[in-house]
Design an enzyme around this catalytic site. Structure first.
Site, PDB file in Angstrom:
ATOM      1  N   GLY C  47     -19.709 -26.719 -71.560  1.00  0.00           N
ATOM      2  CA  GLY C  47     -20.581 -26.143 -72.581  1.00  0.00           C
ATOM      3  C   GLY C  47     -22.074 -26.357 -72.363  1.00  0.00           C
ATOM      4  CB  CYS C 131     -17.318 -29.384 -79.695  1.00  0.00           C
ATOM      5  SG  CYS C 131     -17.144 -30.960 -78.838  1.00  0.00           S
ATOM      6  CG  ASN C 193     -12.473 -27.400 -78.406  1.00  0.00           C
ATOM      7  OD1 ASN C 193     -12.266 -28.437 -77.785  1.00  0.00           O
ATOM      8  ND2 ASN C 193     -13.604 -26.749 -78.356  1.00  0.00           N
ATOM      9  CB  THR C 267      -5.918 -32.393 -70.097  1.00  0.00           C
ATOM     10  OG1 THR C 267      -6.859 -32.306 -71.177  1.00  0.00           O
ATOM     11  CG2 THR C 267      -5.621 -33.847 -69.827  1.00  0.00           C
TER      12      THR C 267
HETATM   13  C1  LIG Z   1     -13.155 -33.982 -70.930  1.00  0.00           C
HETATM   14  C2  LIG Z   1     -13.121 -32.709 -71.718  1.00  0.00           C
HETATM   15  C3  LIG Z   1     -14.320 -32.006 -71.977  1.00  0.00           C
HETATM   16  C4  LIG Z   1     -14.315 -30.833 -72.704  1.00  0.00           C
HETATM   17  N1  LIG Z   1     -15.489 -30.156 -72.923  1.00  0.00           N
HETATM   18  C5  LIG Z   1     -15.477 -28.960 -73.587  1.00  0.00           C
HETATM   19  C6  LIG Z   1     -16.670 -28.185 -73.764  1.00  0.00           C
HETATM   20  O1  LIG Z   1     -17.734 -28.571 -73.308  1.00  0.00           O
HETATM   21  N2  LIG Z   1     -16.603 -27.021 -74.448  1.00  0.00           N
HETATM   22  C7  LIG Z   1     -15.410 -26.561 -74.958  1.00  0.00           C
HETATM   23  O2  LIG Z   1     -15.378 -25.487 -75.571  1.00  0.00           O
HETATM   24  N3  LIG Z   1     -14.258 -27.251 -74.785  1.00  0.00           N
HETATM   25  C8  LIG Z   1     -14.269 -28.440 -74.112  1.00  0.00           C
HETATM   26  N4  LIG Z   1     -13.086 -29.136 -73.932  1.00  0.00           N
HETATM   27  C9  LIG Z   1     -11.823 -28.586 -74.489  1.00  0.00           C
HETATM   28  C10 LIG Z   1     -11.002 -27.851 -73.423  1.00  0.00           C
HETATM   29  O3  LIG Z   1     -11.684 -26.735 -72.922  1.00  0.00           O
HETATM   30  C11 LIG Z   1      -9.651 -27.404 -74.019  1.00  0.00           C
HETATM   31  O4  LIG Z   1      -9.895 -26.494 -75.076  1.00  0.00           O
HETATM   32  C12 LIG Z   1      -8.829 -28.555 -74.552  1.00  0.00           C
HETATM   33  O5  LIG Z   1      -8.955 -29.680 -73.721  1.00  0.00           O
HETATM   34  C13 LIG Z   1      -7.354 -28.211 -74.684  1.00  0.00           C
HETATM   35  O6  LIG Z   1      -6.793 -27.843 -73.448  1.00  0.00           O
HETATM   36  P1  LIG Z   1      -5.983 -28.858 -72.486  1.00  0.00           P
HETATM   37  O7  LIG Z   1      -4.960 -29.544 -73.336  1.00  0.00           O
HETATM   38  O8  LIG Z   1      -5.390 -28.006 -71.410  1.00  0.00           O
HETATM   39  O9  LIG Z   1      -6.989 -29.832 -71.961  1.00  0.00           O
HETATM   40  C14 LIG Z   1     -13.085 -30.330 -73.200  1.00  0.00           C
HETATM   41  C15 LIG Z   1     -11.893 -31.022 -72.942  1.00  0.00           C
HETATM   42  C16 LIG Z   1     -11.903 -32.198 -72.211  1.00  0.00           C
HETATM   43  C17 LIG Z   1     -10.595 -32.904 -71.959  1.00  0.00           C
END
Ligand SMILES: Cc1cc2nc3c(=O)[nH]c(=O)nc-3n(C[C@H](O)[C@H](O)[C@H](O)COP(=O)(O)O)c2cc1C
Ligand SMILES: Cc1cc2nc3c(=O)[nH]c(=O)nc-3n(C[C@H](O)[C@H](O)[C@H](O)COP(=O)(O)OP(=O)(O)OC[C@H]3O[C@@H](n4cnc5c(N)ncnc54)[C@H](O)[C@@H]3O)c2cc1C
Ligand SMILES: Cc1cc2nc3c(=O)[nH]c(=O)nc-3n(C[C@H](O)[C@H](O)[C@H](O)COP(=O)(O)OP(=O)(O)OC[C@H]3O[C@@H](n4cnc5c(N)ncnc54)[C@H](O)[C@@H]3O)c2cc1C
Ligand SMILES: Cc1cc2nc3c(=O)[nH]c(=O)nc-3n(C[C@H](O)[C@H](O)[C@H](O)COP(=O)(O)O)c2cc1C
Ligand code: FES
Ligand code: FES
Lengths: 304, 261, 304, 261
Positions: C47, C131, C193, C267
């Site tokens: 982001g 977020c 998210n 993740t």
């Molecule tokens: C370390 C980390 C940083 C993240 N930073 C952002 C971000 O900057 N902007 C955003 O929209 N989502 C952010 N997310 C959310 C992810 O894009 C995603 O929506 C969320 O982790 C669920 O997906 P997952 O279970 O596959 O990780 C972040 C997630 C993690 C784990």
């Protein structure tokens, strides 16, 4: 100096702060051969409605990574059936029995609450306004602030027993609901119920649950539950019962530190029927190790 | 019913993905009746929240054994458990089979690992009858020797014809049932739902009893969670749910409300 | 007959439906030695806000059962920093770059959206209104329907690029937000998210995260995410990008069946940097096995 | 940097909970520079979503080895991995130590498994100096022989006095530093934050350089997630975050903004 694990929740005295959660311990006899019921903090029985309910078609549960989705659909023998076939067994034990109640309308909530007024052997009521498995009604009660207030006030008016309100896992408004419950006269709140969830069989392309969706419980949801309990505990003065993914003493202590007065163990009982008792023992060990005399010295002890 | 930490005495391959696990369980083993099961916590299955139910294949001298197939993630991990390791068991669970046949000739019918539920029964029944085993391939037909050693002739059918007749196990059964013994028959079966239903229908048509052991997903295994329910005819003409883990896993065919799954 | 994995999201053409999720793949170079970026469906970068942001104090992540709680606090080099130091690298690849944007005020959202109008090599914008790690502002946008509409409309007015709105994981109102995004001109929505969550170190009695709480991601949340994606997809006509705990092709296919046009892997990349690419391959295998020619034949294919 | 499925060649106990894991990694091993680490996926750690970082203790002939302590759940499960099994590695990662000392005398300081990060350095430095190893007990002082065999005298301190001096590793270091060699010293250290800070402060006071390898929780290990950040002084007098996994794990003491943790 001895260690005192006892706690009081809205007048219900428990020998330790570890209860078994509604829907995961049946009505008592199911686990009575495996664990000494008298060593539990309290037993919360499976949700009771005014009339018997058949619940959802199978499959009713699905295992996921660190979790379980259930869509039992609140099957239960109804008020009368429970008073006749369930409660007498539990009266034979020396453990507080908390009856989890629900209805499809405000009137049904009132009816089932009133139905326990005379009943011997009921230490308190837990009002479930949060089950994700009822399509027509209940889910609404926990998701709409006005309706929520109506149902809690209505139940409060019908019972003099200790009243615990079990909140819906509404991430963005948990403090609001907690305060509403307190304002409407609840003696305690409990949270969280399972979180709406779903699983699909990609080969048949059908939902894995007969009810399409259900509620997620188990260790997977613990960090979410802990956050909500922490928020709720800061919002109200009445005791909070922490629920969600608790599987060991360390998990339970996290909830106590976040502000819970007691906890309830649900899904973890399936793997280890003695989980609640071992957790109570583990809390005792923790108190001893940290030179604390009473479990209330842990509650809300999060430093920042 | 109790919970017991059982030590693995033996863990060996039988054939084609099937293994036999022998556990020291002096508390549970002596209590097991035919058709009962144990609820087993798979060691090292970290992300799991449930135990797995397995029929008790054998129980004697303070030990019990199960037969299982590498069918999913849980059993894949279970395969790695080594002798000496400890496995938590809850059992014996369920009501099991009635170990009598009212003077009729007992007929056992098994699909795949279903024979595991019938082995103790084959030993306990007051008289020997006949057994029908079915499977997809020869690999799915297990422990025939052990049944024969107990005095049960075994007829075999496999879907690919790699052992016995080609086809479903109901084929040799139907063939044999064309001339049922004079004293009548009593059926005992365990296997996939489709097979159980086919046998139940034959039993009802023929006026026999069929005791069917159902295989349902389970949560608690002890009756608390209401995961494992089966529709059962109620006396009033309606139906009720019964718990396969507690009121089952064995039901008489007339009790069961069959539905399309 | 070949198998066609390509999809289009609001005008962004992707060679396969598997993107990498914002915040888990940096700005491209971090994983470029390990995986062929050109085989990804799209890259959603971490982001970006108008000005550089330092983010939260460590600890910034905690592992839980099947999950990860993160409280990075949206650290980023700001619009200018990214245009100067980040974007040029990505222009060297043949993969759609989607820039995830956020702000602390509606004006900041407008500023950062406008800032990408001239930028070469940006295929689209994803607006993060969800977020859980910004205390003063952003969290509100996703939790308040009126503010949500304002921010989406404002961004829409500032950009002609394909606009994806990333919804907050609001369990009880996901359909409402999805429709609001569609109504305000979003070309697609993405969800979920990470979910507000917390962990406590019981020995120090302190939160495990520098920011006290954070957001839960990973396989633990998959069943919750799937339910929300299913609800959102039924509520809108614009494409839905499914996110949450996807770690293998079967997970991704569940989201497609529930109605997602594409998915994003977050993740799971940490354990397996090639996860997104392997998932795209696995979807291809599934199509072949089921005799389907195009991935769109799977989208929304849930039977009931 | 690459990802590689490395086969376990050897996995043996060293002492008191410490193990040595030797992996065939022909792609990664030849690339490793002193102080770099690998990000390891613990096999069978099912409920985990993260890899674990480990310093490369040794790398030669297409194999690399790590030393680790049974410190948490991940390492407890790792202990069960058997020779022949495969472990996914990402590496080599981070910038590591500068393998030179500008003509000064190199001084290595290690706390517990910190010596693992220094072993390749001890081999690579252009000249031998002296090493100081500290630990809680004798069990935490590892591989002294191997350093001595490379020509490094090793001074030891343990908190319980079970080996070497009783006390912290800084005590013998301070004692020795009372008479620093004429050409000056250059410090290289790896261990707990408290120890690193103490050494950094001494280096700044004494006007020496101290290269400190930090131990931070990590997510991705490659710079993408921003988990592992450390406050670093910026040229403008302020500070910036740097990623221990990418810009580190080694920083010179003057770069680090120390904070109470
Ligand atoms: C370390 C980390 C940083 C993240 N930073 C952002 C971000 O900057 N902007 C955003 O929209 N989502 C952010 N997310 C959310 C992810 O894009 C995603 O929506 C969320 O982790 C669920 O997906 P997952 O279970 O596959 O990780 C972040 C997630 C993690 C784990
Ligand atoms: C009363 C009873 C007796 C059984 N006896 C045997 C036996 O003797 N030998 C044997 O190999 N198996 C037996 N099973 C099936 C066994 O419990 C496992 O379900 C099966 O081995 C697959 O488990 P898994 O952990 O490998 O699958 P996973 O994919 O890891 O299982 C995921 C979940 O689905 C459930 N599940 C998966 N398949 C089935 C199934 N067919 N039936 C019920 N639940 C399922 C699991 O229990 C678990 O909750 C029996 C089941 C029941 C109900
Ligand atoms: C650059 C670097 C090099 C390292 N080298 C070694 C080494 O050579 N030998 C060795 O034994 N250990 C080393 N560690 C620590 C190692 O990565 C593990 O954290 C430690 O072994 C405990 O992990 P666990 O999986 O058993 O603990 P768990 O309790 O399962 O870990 C849970 C989480 O906490 C993290 N974690 C726990 N303790 C630490 C810690 N002290 N530092 C950082 N993260 C932690 C884990 O990585 C994981 O994300 C190193 C760490 C870093 C950052
Ligand atoms: C099978 C099952 C049935 C449940 N039935 C009820 C119920 O009848 N009433 C209720 O308030 N909660 C019910 N719950 C929710 C639990 O009481 C508990 O709130 C939830 O499972 C989270 O705790 P856990 O993660 O420890 O299981 C049920 C949960 C499960 C798993
Ligand atoms: S498995 Fe829980 S009631 Fe049968
Ligand atoms: S561990 Fe992800 S940036 Fe360092």
């Amino acid at each position: 100096m001895g260690i005192d694990l006892s706690v009081e929740i809205g007048g219900i005295r428990m020998r330790n702060p570890v209860m078994v959660a509604s829907g995961t311990f049946g009505y008592g006899p199911e686990y009575a051969d495996l664990v000494d019921l008298n060593r539990l903090g309290a037993i919360v029985v499976k949700g009771i409605s005014p009339k018997p309910v058949m619940g959802n078609p199978p499959a009713r549960t699905v295992e996921t990574v660190g979790g379980l989705i259930n869509a039992i659909g609140l099957q239960n023998p109804g008020l009368e059936g429970f008073l006749r076939d369930g409660l007498p067994f539990l009266r034979g034990y020396n453990v507080p029995v908390i009856v989890n109640i629900w209805g499809r309308t405000v009137e049904e909530y009132e009816e089932v609450a009133a139905g326990f007024e005379g009943a011997e052997g009921v230490a308190g009521l837990e009002v479930n306004v949060s089950c994700p498995n009822i399509k027509e009604g209940s889910a609404l009660f926990g998701g709409d602030p006005a309706l929520f207030r109506r149902v809690v006030s209505a139940v409060r008016a019908k019972t003099r027993r200790p009243l615990i309100v079990k909140l819906a896992p509404d991430l963005s408004r948990v403090a609001e609901y907690a305060r509403a419950a307190e304002g409407c006269g609840a003696d305690a709140i409990s949270l969280i119920n399972s979180i709406p969830a779903m699983a699909i069989d990609i080969e048949t392309r059908r939902p894995r649950l007969g009810n399409v969706s259900g509620g997620l419980s188990g260790p997977a949801i613990k960090p979410i539950a802990l956050k909500m309990v922490w928020e709720a505990a800061r919002a109200v003065k009445i005791p909070v019962i922490g629920i969600g993914g608790i599987a060991c003493a360390a998990d339970a202590i996290e909830f106590l530190l976040a502000g819970a007065t007691a906890v309830a163990v649900g899904t973890a009982t399936f793997l280890n029927p003695a989980a609640a008792i071992e957790i109570a023992e583990g809390i005792g060990d923790y108190l001893a190790r940290h030179g604390l005399g009473h479990v209330r010295d842990v509650t809300g002890g999060l430093r920042s | 019913m109790r919970m017991e930490n059982a030590q693995i005495l033996e863990h060996r391959d039988i054939q084609g993905g099937y293994k036999r696990l022998v556990l020291r369980a002096p508390g549970i083993a002596p209590e097991v009746r035919p058709g009962q099961f144990v609820h087993l916590r798979v060691p090292h299955l970290e992300a799991a929240v449930l135990r797995r139910p397995f029929s008790v294949f054998d129980a004697r001298d303070g030990a019990l054994s199960i037969l299982y197939k590498d069918a999913g993630h849980g059993t894949a991990v279970l395969k790695g458990a080594a002798p000496g390791e400890t496995v938590s068991l809850i059992g014996p669970l369920g009501r099991g089979f009635p170990a009598e046949c009212g003077g009729r000739m007992p007929v056992l019918v098994a699909g795949g690992y279903g024979m595991a539920a019938l082995h103790l029964l084959a030993r306990a029944l007051p008289r020997r009858g006949i057994a029908f085993f079915g499977g997809k391939t020869a690999d799915d037909v297990l422990c025939v020797d052990e049944f024969e050693a107990l005095g049960w002739p075994v007829r075999i059918a496999t879907e690919d014809g790699s052992l016995g007749e080609r086809g479903l196990v109901t084929a040799p059964l139907d063939e044999w049932m064309k001339k049922p013994p004079r004293e009548g028959v009593e059926l005992f079966a365990c296997g996939p739902m489709g097979m159980l239903r086919a046998i139940g229908e034959r039993a009802i048509a023929g006026g026999w009893k069929a005791w069917l052991s159902l295989d349902r997903h389970m949560g608690c295994g002890v009756g608390a969670c209401l995961t494992c329910v089966q529709k059962i005819h109620a006396p009033d003409g309606g139906w009720t749910w019964q718990r396969v883990c507690r009121e089952g896993p064995v039901f008489e065919s007339r009790e069961i409300v069959w539905e399309d799954e």
